[in-house]
Scaffold this motif. Sequence first.
Motif, mmCIF file in Angstrom:
data_model
loop_
_atom_site.group_PDB
_atom_site.id
_atom_site.type_symbol
_atom_site.label_atom_id
_atom_site.label_comp_id
_atom_site.label_asym_id
_atom_site.label_seq_id
_atom_site.Cartn_x
_atom_site.Cartn_y
_atom_site.Cartn_z
ATOM 1 N N CYS A 5 37.917 3.733 35.665
ATOM 2 C CA CYS A 5 37.174 5.052 35.516
ATOM 3 C C CYS A 5 37.810 5.761 36.351
ATOM 4 O O CYS A 5 38.444 5.864 37.321
ATOM 5 C CB CYS A 5 35.246 4.781 36.465
ATOM 6 N N ASP A 44 36.048 8.936 38.084
ATOM 7 C CA ASP A 44 35.064 8.591 38.656
ATOM 8 C C ASP A 44 36.180 9.150 40.086
ATOM 9 O O ASP A 44 36.129 8.039 40.495
ATOM 10 C CB ASP A 44 34.158 7.912 38.970
ATOM 11 N N ASN A 57 40.537 6.260 32.888
ATOM 12 C CA ASN A 57 39.830 7.313 31.938
ATOM 13 C C ASN A 57 38.670 7.344 32.701
ATOM 14 O O ASN A 57 38.230 6.190 33.282
ATOM 15 C CB ASN A 57 40.911 7.092 30.835
ATOM 16 N N ILE A 58 38.322 8.216 31.689
ATOM 17 C CA ILE A 58 36.222 8.902 31.436
ATOM 18 C C ILE A 58 35.670 7.693 31.523
ATOM 19 O O ILE A 58 35.974 7.066 29.816
ATOM 20 C CB ILE A 58 35.880 9.536 30.852
ATOM 21 N N CYS A 115 28.113 5.725 36.061
ATOM 22 C CA CYS A 115 29.027 6.128 35.564
ATOM 23 C C CYS A 115 28.415 6.656 34.212
ATOM 24 O O CYS A 115 27.537 6.802 33.736
ATOM 25 C CB CYS A 115 29.025 4.623 34.244
ATOM 26 N N ALA A 169 30.373 8.006 31.869
ATOM 27 C CA ALA A 169 29.979 7.865 30.462
ATOM 28 C C ALA A 169 29.280 7.066 30.194
ATOM 29 O O ALA A 169 28.795 7.578 29.110
ATOM 30 C CB ALA A 169 31.400 7.553 30.664
ATOM 31 N N LEU A 173 35.485 15.166 24.722
ATOM 32 C CA LEU A 173 34.969 14.418 25.469
ATOM 33 C C LEU A 173 34.335 13.438 24.297
ATOM 34 O O LEU A 173 33.861 12.295 24.508
ATOM 35 C CB LEU A 173 33.795 14.729 26.768
#
Length: 726
Positions: free
Chosen positions: A560, A562, A583-584, A624, A626, A643
């Motif tokens: 992630c 993050d 990536n997200i 997370c 996402a 998004l």
Amino acid sequence: MSKSTTESSFLQTLRYDLPASLVVFLIAVPLSLGIAMAAGAPLAAGLIAAAVGGIVVGLLGGSAVVVSGPTASLTVVVAGLVHTYGWRATCVITILAGAVQVLLGVFRVARAALAVSPAVVHGMLAGVGIIIALAQLHVVLGGSPQHSALANLTQLPGQILDMHGHKVMVGVLTVTVMLVWGRLPQHIRAIPAPLAALLVAAGTAWVFGWNVTRIDLTGAITAWAPPELPRGDWHDVVGGMLLIALLAGAESLLCCVAIDGQHTGRRADLDRELSGQGLANVASGLLGGLPVAGVIVRSTTNVRAGARSHWSAVLHGVWVLIFALCLGGTIQFIPMEALAALLVFIGIRTISLGHVRKVHGHNEIPVYVVTMGGVILVGLAEGVLAGLALAALMALRRLTRITVDKREEPNGRLHATVSGSLTFLGVPRLTQELRTIPAGTVVDLDLNIDFMDNAAFDALHNWRLDHERLGGTVTIDELHDEWYTLAAGGARMFPAKSPPKPSGRWWLPWTHRRPDSATTVECRLTQGAEEFHRRTAPLVRPILTELAAGQQPTHLFITCADSRIMPSLITSSGPGDLFTVRNIGNLVPRAGSLPGDDSVAAAVEYATRVLNVHTITVCGHSGCGAMAALLSGPATTADLPQLRRWLQHGDPSLSRLGGERPGDALELLCRQNVQQQLENLRTYPRVEEQVAAGRLKLVGLYFDIGAAQVDVVPPVMPVPPEPTQR
């Protein structure tokens, strides 16, 4: 040993070791004669030492390819012993030196010889080479060498004015052949340069009938006389014995280490090698030979000629012995001046520019020069001791050197870093730097030290008290063990240096380092880069230099975006290990899915087709954002259209969760998302093909941020099809 193994070993000896032994033999004969002449010993002593060194050390030593024999580095010592005690007494000293080497090998102290600074060794060899060259230059010019290097140098102009034509011409011819031989075609250079130079000089002198000094070995080998005890001060005898034992042993062991880097065979057993050298010296002394040591020139030639085992050294010794017993009469054709010229050339070659550049790169030129000058002007033992003493002082200075870096922060604070080992030797520098800090300043002091003695603590503590008494403040942060804190509290200090630890606080976020150390993001980034250059870059530069030509990672790591996730930190990996995609939501869109995304697909394609990684890892984490957005529904991302489209790739993970939403639904979804992305990876044909073939492994990881714990997430096993009913 089986019959097939014996036959294989015999064939290898015939194919590789026999030719190599002949090449080394052709080099050993002229060099052994020249070294014996330079040492003032009987010429046969050089051949005896070459034969004994090859056979005894070859059979009993610890190296497969090192070739032993008389060495030029001991010439000065042997010449002094011969002059003082006579040749037969020198043989006894050689025997005693060999016995000392055997004892040192038995007690396994060989590794201690490697503690000698290479600058001392190279300086000693250069000094010995100059002494030999100056002495033998007089022989080339038709005269006799003097008792010291200074005498040889001062009387050289007169010798040049009174030089003898034919003898000088033989010497010049020998040196000329040595110089041009390396530039001739390779098939001609198959003959060793020293042998070619002597053959050309001897042949030319014989054809033109030049008046030169001839070598006579008639009866030298068979006219053996037993060694006799030295007469004189036994303190000097013991000193000579120890000098030969230590110098010959150190040269042999350093030769072993150097040669180990030139071949792929078994590594040398240094203790066994030292014992083998000792036994060879005992045998050489009994038979009337020179002291023996591992010789780097012959050993290098042996490796380059293709030697594979110790039989090359043994056979070379056999050839020398046969030559001395059966063909010794042929040596009378060699002019003495040609041997002297060969030694002049070899002596000058010991001053290697490569060695000088190497010691200069480590700032050890003073050690090299002092050792070389001491050997030339005073004596071998004195020069070596002077070099060792200077090397020890320079090492002590380096080990106790400290650096004090100071810089002003944007908020008016002063940040100072003291690095090194804080001892009494560094107190003057420390106090000088600290006194330049203005009174009343707020000081953040980092102690990046691995040791602090009482004198250094007193100086630092007294400065801190004085600075705070004048209105300033001092905050001390110790990056290693708490030397200052313990000393200030009266606790017992550590008995030794702190073990090495990563310098700085690179793993801490900016907000957890020195408070208010930077007021803007730009300052944080630039100061972080400065800290990298100052502390981390010197540590990682060698690795990054190796990796600069290209990457070959073994893992594709998908995780992630993050900011709390640091792949290198949680996997203890370094530069070049991970090919990372972030990536997200650590999502992997299924092959051909909509909306399309080429970024992750391109990374998977490149990793599996070009980099040929062994593992693809998908790493999720707790909390997370996402996954929380997926749980909350589309309304959460209504104002974030990009998004919202991206998170559609997470819908299969949400579907796995089902309709029931337990209290820990977010954590469960974060883990199930990892499993889903592993399944998505198998929709790529190349990935599925390599997984099925066992060439690629898919791994799931889950990082619990609060617990700082990494767990393995097992992939979902496919359900086997039910058997059909008959």
